[in-house]
Every structure is written in structure tokens, then in C-alpha cells.
Design an enzyme around this catalytic site. Structure first.
Site, PDB file in Angstrom:
ATOM      1  N   GLY A   1    -145.560  24.027 -27.554  1.00 37.96           N
ATOM      2  CA  GLY A   1    -144.327  24.394 -28.243  1.00 37.96           C
ATOM      3  C   GLY A   1    -144.526  25.510 -29.249  1.00 37.96           C
ATOM      4  N   CYS A   2    -145.617  25.430 -29.987  1.00 35.31           N
ATOM      5  CA  CYS A   2    -145.878  26.446 -31.006  1.00 35.31           C
ATOM      6  C   CYS A   2    -146.213  27.791 -30.363  1.00 35.31           C
ATOM      7  CB  CYS A   2    -146.996  25.977 -31.936  1.00 35.31           C
ATOM      8  SG  CYS A   2    -146.515  24.497 -32.860  1.00 35.31           S
TER       9      CYS A   2
END
Length: 157
Positions: free
Chosen positions: A48-49
Site C-alpha cells: 500500500g505504501c
């Protein structure tokens, strides 16, 4: 679990000085007179990051053309941020806040729901800071996917 204070539009953005991925000290005051997009993310090199960071990377040119500087901040060590920047071609500053002092100042650390469990951790958040150092927008609990497009729409970019 800890309570956290949330920033609101119009409040003074908390000052900070942190090392970037090259070990160079960066302060919010360095950007006075410029508009800043400061995004907090849980951990470098996680799916996600990486999505969020690469979306900011891919939007850096139009954001800068509109007068915004992008800064990412996490609790990761400088060395891990360097690997993240190198691996994904991230050319904007990634700031290391391992003691979480800046996270706490911005309300980007505290209770959150993780897969149905309430835990304490980094809350994915983005702040738009105006040229005078005031919070223009405080966005908490954002999703990694599609977030940068929403920020650009909010800013008319």
C-alpha cells in the site's frame, strides 16, 4: 491506547526537523513561502505504501508546476528510506521519524482499525500546508489506492 489531537484547516502546522533518505536535515521552515503536501505512511516498501508513494512520484511534476512540494514521512530508518527511494525512483524527500514525535504532533499515530481489530499504529494521513505554514487540508484515514488522484482533484490539479 492513546487519544490523539487532530489538526484542522487554519491551524499552524507543527514545526519539525527530521533527516531525509540521504541523512540531510529537513525542516518545515525550509519550505516557508511554498505550499507543501506532507503525507504520513505506515512502512516503506509495503504494497500500500509503495502504491501511494509511486502515485505521488508520478504526480510530482504537475504538483510542483502548481506550486506544491511533496514530502513523505514514516517511522522507517534513514537507510530503509534510501533503499525505498532507490528501488522506486522516489525523488522527493522521505523523512525518518522513528520516535514518532512528528506523527503524534500531526495526529497521524493512534488507534486504528486493522482488519477488524483495534490497534495502535500509523494512521495514513495527508496534510496540505499553505505558504504561511498553516494547514489548508487535513486528511486522515486515507486509502493508499486512488488517494493522490483525490488530492489532485481537491487542489484543482
Amino acid at each position: 491506547m492513546t487519544d490523539r489531537a487532530l489538526l484542522e484547516a487554519g491551524t499552524e502546522a507543527p514545526a519539525f526537523t527530521l533527516p531525509d533518505q540521504d541523512g540531510r536535515s529537513r525542516s518545515l521552515a525550509d519550505y516557508r513561502g511554498e505550499r507543501v503536501i506532507l503525507f504520513f505512511y505506515p512502512e516503506a516498501m509495503t504494497p500500500g505504501c509503495t502504491t501511494e508513494a509511486c502515485d505521488f512520484r508520478d504526480s510530482t511534476a504537475p504538483l510542483e508546476a502548481a506550486g506544491y512540494r511533496v514530502l513523505g514521512i514514516s517511522r522507517d530508518a534513514v537507510e530503509k528510506l534510501r533503499r525505498f527511494a532507490d528501488r522506486d525512483g522516489l525523488e522527493y524527500p522521505l523523512l525518518s521519524d522513528p520516535e514518532l514525535s512528528v506523527h503524534h504532533a500531526y495526529g497521524a499515530y493512534g488507534e486504528k482499525n486493522s482488519y477488524g481489530r483495534i490497534i495502535e499504529g500509523v494512521i495514513r494521513s495527508t496534510f496540505v500546508i499553505d505558504a504561511e505554514g498553516r494547514v489548508a487540508h487535513a486528511l486522515y484515514n486515507v486509502k493508499a489506492t486512488g488517494h493522490v488522484a483525490r488530492v489532485r482533484k481537491l487542489l484543482g490539479i
